[in-house]
Scaffold this active site. Structure first.
Site, short mmCIF file in Angstrom:
data_model
loop_
_atom_site.label_atom_id
_atom_site.label_comp_id
_atom_site.label_asym_id
_atom_site.label_seq_id
_atom_site.Cartn_x
_atom_site.Cartn_y
_atom_site.Cartn_z
CB THR A 48 44.60 43.29 38.76
OG1 THR A 48 44.89 42.36 37.56
CG2 THR A 48 44.36 44.48 38.16
CB THR A 50 42.96 37.29 40.10
OG1 THR A 50 41.95 37.31 41.28
CG2 THR A 50 42.68 35.91 39.17
CB CYS A 51 46.37 39.60 36.61
SG CYS A 51 44.68 39.91 36.22
CB SER A 52 50.04 39.63 40.04
OG SER A 52 49.99 40.81 39.32
#
Length: 246
Positions: A48, A50-52
Site C-alpha cells: 500500500t 504509505t507503507c511502501s
C-alpha cells in the site's frame, strides 16, 4: 470505541506460519520478543502507498541508529499472508527490518488493533501503530488517531527514535550521480565511505537516467553530482569542502 493502549501489558501469544527457504517455519511471539528489546510497527497492508513509500523505508534507514540505542530487532507486522510479505520484502528497502505475516489477524486482534476496512475491499486489517516492547512487555505505544482514512502521524520511525533517545543523531544519506569509469566519481564515493555516509548511486547513461536528467536535477552536465540529506553539494571538489566543514 477507542483503540486500546496496552502499555505495561504483555504482547499476545501467537504463532505465525512463515515461509522461509521454501519451507514452512512457525515463528512464535516468544522467539521474537523474549529477552529482547524490539520495535514493532504495524500497518494496514503490504504494497500500500504509505507503507511502501514512507513507513517501512524510514524504519529500515534508521535501523542502525535504533540498534546503537539498545534495540535488538525491528519488526513490521501486517495482516497479510507470508507469500505477500516475502514478495514485499524483496521489493522494498527492508534489509534491516523483519517482516512478520499476521495472516489470520490473531496478533492484531489480541492487541485490540484489528479493524474493519471492508470499505476498501481489505476486510479485517491492522490499524497503524508502533510500539516498543521489552522482554515481551509493551513499554510504549504510538497509535494513529481514529479518523477516516489511513492517518500516518505518530507511528513513524523518527517519532519512535525520539522517544528512545531524543538526542540520537540521525545518519546522513547521500545520492551520487555517476558514470562508469569516472575517477572523480570513485574519489567522491571513497570520501563518503570514509565519512561513514551511506549513499545510493545513480548511473548516468544513454538509457534510463541521462545527462539531460542530470541537468534538470542538478543544473550540471558533469559527474559526479552529489546530494546529501536532500541538499545539493556539487562535484567531488565541492564534496571535499563540504566534508571539511563537518
Amino acid at each position: 470505541m477507542a483503540l486500546p493502549n496496552r502499555e505495561g501489558q504483555s504482547v499476545p501469544n501467537v504463532t505465525f506460519p512463515t515461509r522461509q527457504n521454501n519451507q514452512w517455519v512457525n515463528v512464535t511471539t516468544d522467539e521474537i520478543f523474549k529477552g529482547k528489546t524490539v520495535v514493532v510497527f504495524s500497518l494496514p497492508g503490504a504494497f500500500t502507498p504509505t507503507c511502501s513509500s514512507t513507513h517501512l523505508p524510514r524504519y529500515n534507514e534508521l535501523a542502525p541508529v535504533f540498534f546503537e540505542n539498545g534495540v535488538d530487532e525491528i519488526v513490521c507486522m501486517s495482516v497479510n499472508d507470508t507469500f505477500v510479505m516475502n514478495e514485499w520484502a524483496a521489493d522494498q528497502e527492508a534489509d534491516n527490518v523483519r517482516l512478520i505475516p499476521d495472516g489470520n489477524g490473531e496478533f492484531s486482534e489480541g492487541m485490540g488493533m484489528l479493524v474493519n476496512k471492508e470499505d476498501l475491499g481489505f476486510g479485517m486489517r491492522s490499524w497503524r501503530y508502533s510500539m516498543l516492547v521489552k522482554d515481551g512487555v509493551i513499554e510504549k505505544m504510538f497509535i494513529e488517531p481514529e479518523v477516516p482514512g489511513d492517518p500516518f502521524e505518530v507511528s513513524d520511525a523518527d517519532t519512535m527514535l525520539s522517544y528512545i533517545n531524543p538526542n540520537a543523531k540521525h545518519p546522513s544519506v547521500a545520492t551520487v550521480f555517476s558514470k562508469d569509469g569516472c575517477p572523480f566519481c570513485a574519489k567522491a564515493k571513497s570520501m563518503l565511505e570514509d565519512a561513514n555516509i551511506h549513499y545510493e548511486e545513480i548511473k548516468v547513461s544513454h538509457s534510463g537516467v541521462t545527462s539531460r536528467t542530470l541537468r534538470a536535477v542538478a543544473n550540471a552536465g558533469t559527474v559526479p553530482q552529489i546530494f546529501i540529506d536532500g541538499e545539493y553539494v556539487g562535484g567531488s571538489e565541492e564534496l571535499e569542502a563540504y566534508l571539511a566543514k563537518k
